[in-house]
Design an enzyme around this catalytic site. Structure first.
Site, PDB file in Angstrom:
ATOM      1  N   SER A  11      50.005 -32.145  27.717  1.00  0.00           N
ATOM      2  CA  SER A  11      49.486 -30.787  27.847  1.00  0.00           C
ATOM      3  C   SER A  11      48.494 -30.541  26.727  1.00  0.00           C
ATOM      4  O   SER A  11      48.866 -30.496  25.546  1.00  0.00           O
ATOM      5  CB  SER A  11      50.617 -29.764  27.749  1.00  0.00           C
ATOM      6  OG  SER A  11      50.055 -28.500  27.479  1.00  0.00           O
ATOM      7  N   HIS A  36      47.316 -32.576  31.659  1.00  0.00           N
ATOM      8  CA  HIS A  36      47.918 -31.299  32.065  1.00  0.00           C
ATOM      9  C   HIS A  36      47.124 -30.175  31.413  1.00  0.00           C
ATOM     10  O   HIS A  36      46.982 -30.105  30.190  1.00  0.00           O
ATOM     11  CB  HIS A  36      49.391 -31.252  31.653  1.00  0.00           C
ATOM     12  CG  HIS A  36      50.106 -30.027  32.139  1.00  0.00           C
ATOM     13  ND1 HIS A  36      50.571 -29.897  33.419  1.00  0.00           N
ATOM     14  CD2 HIS A  36      50.424 -28.870  31.511  1.00  0.00           C
ATOM     15  CE1 HIS A  36      51.161 -28.717  33.564  1.00  0.00           C
ATOM     16  NE2 HIS A  36      51.075 -28.067  32.409  1.00  0.00           N
ATOM     17  N   ASP A  38      46.657 -26.211  31.008  1.00  0.00           N
ATOM     18  CA  ASP A  38      47.359 -24.926  31.098  1.00  0.00           C
ATOM     19  C   ASP A  38      46.390 -23.754  31.071  1.00  0.00           C
ATOM     20  O   ASP A  38      45.679 -23.544  30.089  1.00  0.00           O
ATOM     21  CB  ASP A  38      48.333 -24.791  29.921  1.00  0.00           C
ATOM     22  CG  ASP A  38      49.557 -25.662  30.100  1.00  0.00           C
ATOM     23  OD1 ASP A  38      50.210 -25.557  31.157  1.00  0.00           O
ATOM     24  OD2 ASP A  38      49.860 -26.450  29.193  1.00  0.00           O
ATOM     25  N   MET A  40      46.074 -19.769  31.100  1.00  0.00           N
ATOM     26  CA  MET A  40      46.833 -18.526  30.852  1.00  0.00           C
ATOM     27  C   MET A  40      45.877 -17.347  30.778  1.00  0.00           C
ATOM     28  O   MET A  40      44.786 -17.468  30.207  1.00  0.00           O
ATOM     29  CB  MET A  40      47.612 -18.640  29.546  1.00  0.00           C
ATOM     30  CG  MET A  40      48.537 -19.851  29.507  1.00  0.00           C
ATOM     31  SD  MET A  40      49.508 -19.871  28.002  1.00  0.00           S
ATOM     32  CE  MET A  40      50.351 -21.445  28.164  1.00  0.00           C
ATOM     33  N   HIS A  70      47.562 -26.191  35.785  1.00  0.00           N
ATOM     34  CA  HIS A  70      48.748 -25.340  35.893  1.00  0.00           C
ATOM     35  C   HIS A  70      48.286 -23.904  35.684  1.00  0.00           C
ATOM     36  O   HIS A  70      47.999 -23.490  34.555  1.00  0.00           O
ATOM     37  CB  HIS A  70      49.769 -25.779  34.823  1.00  0.00           C
ATOM     38  CG  HIS A  70      50.962 -24.892  34.711  1.00  0.00           C
ATOM     39  ND1 HIS A  70      51.866 -24.989  33.668  1.00  0.00           N
ATOM     40  CD2 HIS A  70      51.420 -23.895  35.501  1.00  0.00           C
ATOM     41  CE1 HIS A  70      52.812 -24.078  33.825  1.00  0.00           C
ATOM     42  NE2 HIS A  70      52.559 -23.399  34.938  1.00  0.00           N
ATOM     43  N   MET A  72      48.698 -20.177  35.227  1.00  0.00           N
ATOM     44  CA  MET A  72      49.588 -19.073  34.854  1.00  0.00           C
ATOM     45  C   MET A  72      48.724 -17.824  34.862  1.00  0.00           C
ATOM     46  O   MET A  72      48.454 -17.214  33.817  1.00  0.00           O
ATOM     47  CB  MET A  72      50.218 -19.346  33.488  1.00  0.00           C
ATOM     48  CG  MET A  72      51.281 -20.437  33.544  1.00  0.00           C
ATOM     49  SD  MET A  72      51.628 -21.168  31.930  1.00  0.00           S
ATOM     50  CE  MET A  72      50.362 -22.411  31.848  1.00  0.00           C
ATOM     51  N   MET A 141      59.625 -25.405  35.392  1.00  0.00           N
ATOM     52  CA  MET A 141      59.461 -25.008  33.996  1.00  0.00           C
ATOM     53  C   MET A 141      60.812 -25.120  33.297  1.00  0.00           C
ATOM     54  O   MET A 141      61.804 -24.547  33.760  1.00  0.00           O
ATOM     55  CB  MET A 141      58.986 -23.552  33.886  1.00  0.00           C
ATOM     56  CG  MET A 141      57.584 -23.262  34.408  1.00  0.00           C
ATOM     57  SD  MET A 141      56.275 -24.243  33.657  1.00  0.00           S
ATOM     58  CE  MET A 141      56.437 -23.791  31.926  1.00  0.00           C
ATOM     59  N   ASP A 179      58.052 -29.379  32.825  1.00  0.00           N
ATOM     60  CA  ASP A 179      57.112 -28.850  31.832  1.00  0.00           C
ATOM     61  C   ASP A 179      57.840 -27.957  30.838  1.00  0.00           C
ATOM     62  O   ASP A 179      58.347 -26.894  31.203  1.00  0.00           O
ATOM     63  CB  ASP A 179      56.016 -28.062  32.581  1.00  0.00           C
ATOM     64  CG  ASP A 179      54.900 -27.558  31.665  1.00  0.00           C
ATOM     65  OD1 ASP A 179      54.925 -27.860  30.463  1.00  0.00           O
ATOM     66  OD2 ASP A 179      53.997 -26.869  32.187  1.00  0.00           O
TER      67      ASP A 179
HETATM   68  C1  DX5 Z   1      53.912 -23.565  28.728  1.00  0.00           C
HETATM   69  C2  DX5 Z   1      52.992 -24.644  29.264  1.00  0.00           C
HETATM   70  C3  DX5 Z   1      53.331 -26.012  28.861  1.00  0.00           C
HETATM   71  C4  DX5 Z   1      53.297 -26.269  27.371  1.00  0.00           C
HETATM   72  C5  DX5 Z   1      54.331 -27.293  27.081  1.00  0.00           C
HETATM   73  O1  DX5 Z   1      53.689 -22.385  29.415  1.00  0.00           O
HETATM   74  O2  DX5 Z   1      53.013 -24.630  30.691  1.00  0.00           O
HETATM   75  O3  DX5 Z   1      52.531 -26.970  29.551  1.00  0.00           O
HETATM   76  O4  DX5 Z   1      52.077 -26.701  26.889  1.00  0.00           O
HETATM   77  O5  DX5 Z   1      54.405 -27.441  25.713  1.00  0.00           O
HETATM   78  P1  DX5 Z   1      55.598 -28.206  24.998  1.00  0.00           P
HETATM   79  O6  DX5 Z   1      55.614 -29.616  25.527  1.00  0.00           O
HETATM   80  O7  DX5 Z   1      55.241 -28.102  23.576  1.00  0.00           O
HETATM   81  O8  DX5 Z   1      56.869 -27.475  25.363  1.00  0.00           O
HETATM   82 ZN    ZN Z   2      52.029 -26.283  31.807  1.00  0.00          ZN
END
Ligand code: DX5
Ligand code: ZN
Length: 232
Positions: A11, A36, A38, A40, A70, A72, A141, A179
């Site tokens: 990630s 990956h 992310d 947000m 991913h 969010m 998750m 994840d």
């Molecule tokens: C959280 C993200 C994850 C995050 C995971 O909302 O979707 O992908 O980066 O991070 P670690 O591996 O540090 O838990």
């Molecule tokens: Zn993620």
């Protein structure tokens, strides 16, 4: 159906954004399989990250590995074509962020990407009941979404076993992705519970020697060793 090969998916949330292209090159050269990514929006989750321009920038930089977007974000439909155009390989979203889950899944595939649903820790898997034929990946998750560096929620192990059985019973070729809080000391058990795609942010980029590209060789090697030792 045989289990698919393990995918390690760093990630980039925990990477050094000022040197993102180099970070991604280094972690892929160390044996990671998928990037990956992310996204947000400071609305669906209380944090703000990166969008389609950054995905496109990674493609223009020369990244050819699959990019696992991913989302969010809420609402989700408006931004999906932008990510398909920017070079996303997988696009996953949270069912809570779509008014019409079936339609959103269909849209992702129509745009040529692999589609997936993401389940928060308290979101039931029953949402999958009538869309198993429309998902290429199920993402569980193991933390609440929004931040890297949180601890793995143990109940996720049970949920993984249930999701694995649903996939096997369906006969479809669906990946089971995990994840949140994935580390060297739990990745083997996570695979044994059913996962075949492993996201790790702080577990890969959060080490002490983050400036040392060889650090990624070490950590990816340790992950792979644990995965190969799993009994499935
Ligand atoms: C959280 C993200 C994850 C995050 C995971 O909302 O979707 O992908 O980066 O991070 P670690 O591996 O540090 O838990
Ligand atoms: Zn993620």
């Amino acid at each position: 159906m045989a289990r698919q090969a393990d995918f390690i998916a760093p990630s980039i949330l925990s990477a050094d954004f000022a040197r993102l292209g180099e970070e991604v090159d280094n972690v892929l050269a160390s044996g990671a399989d998928v990037v990956h990514f992310d996204v947000m929006d400071n609305h669906y989750v209380p944090n703000l990250t990166i969008g389609p321009l950054v995905c496109e920038a990674l493609r223009n930089h020369g990244v050819t590995a699959e990019i696992d977007v991913h989302l969010m974000v809420k609402p989700v439909d408006r931004i999906i074509p932008d990510f398909a155009k920017a070079g996303a390989s997988y696009i996953t979203f949270h069912p809570e962020a779509s008014e019409h889950i079936d339609r959103t899944l269909g849209m992702i595939r129509e745009l040529g990407c692999k589609s997936g649903l993401v389940f928060n820790p308290a979101t039931p898997l029953s949402i999958l009941d009538h869309v198993m034929d429309k998902v290429d990946v199920i993402l569980l998750m193991s933390v609440n979404p929004g931040f890297g560096g949180q601890s793995f929620i143990p109940e996720t192990m049970n949920k993984l076993r249930i999701a694995r059985k649903m996939i096997d019973d369906s006969g479809y070729d669906i990946r089971l992705e995990i994840d949140g809080g994935v580390k060297v000391n739990n990745i083997r058990e996570i695979k044994e519970a059913g996962a075949d795609m492993f996201v790790a942010g702080s577990g890969i980029f959060g080490g002490k020697n983050t400036d040392d590209a060889n650090n990624y060789d070490t950590i990816c090697g340790e992950f792979r060793k644990e995965l190969n030792a799993a009994k499935v």
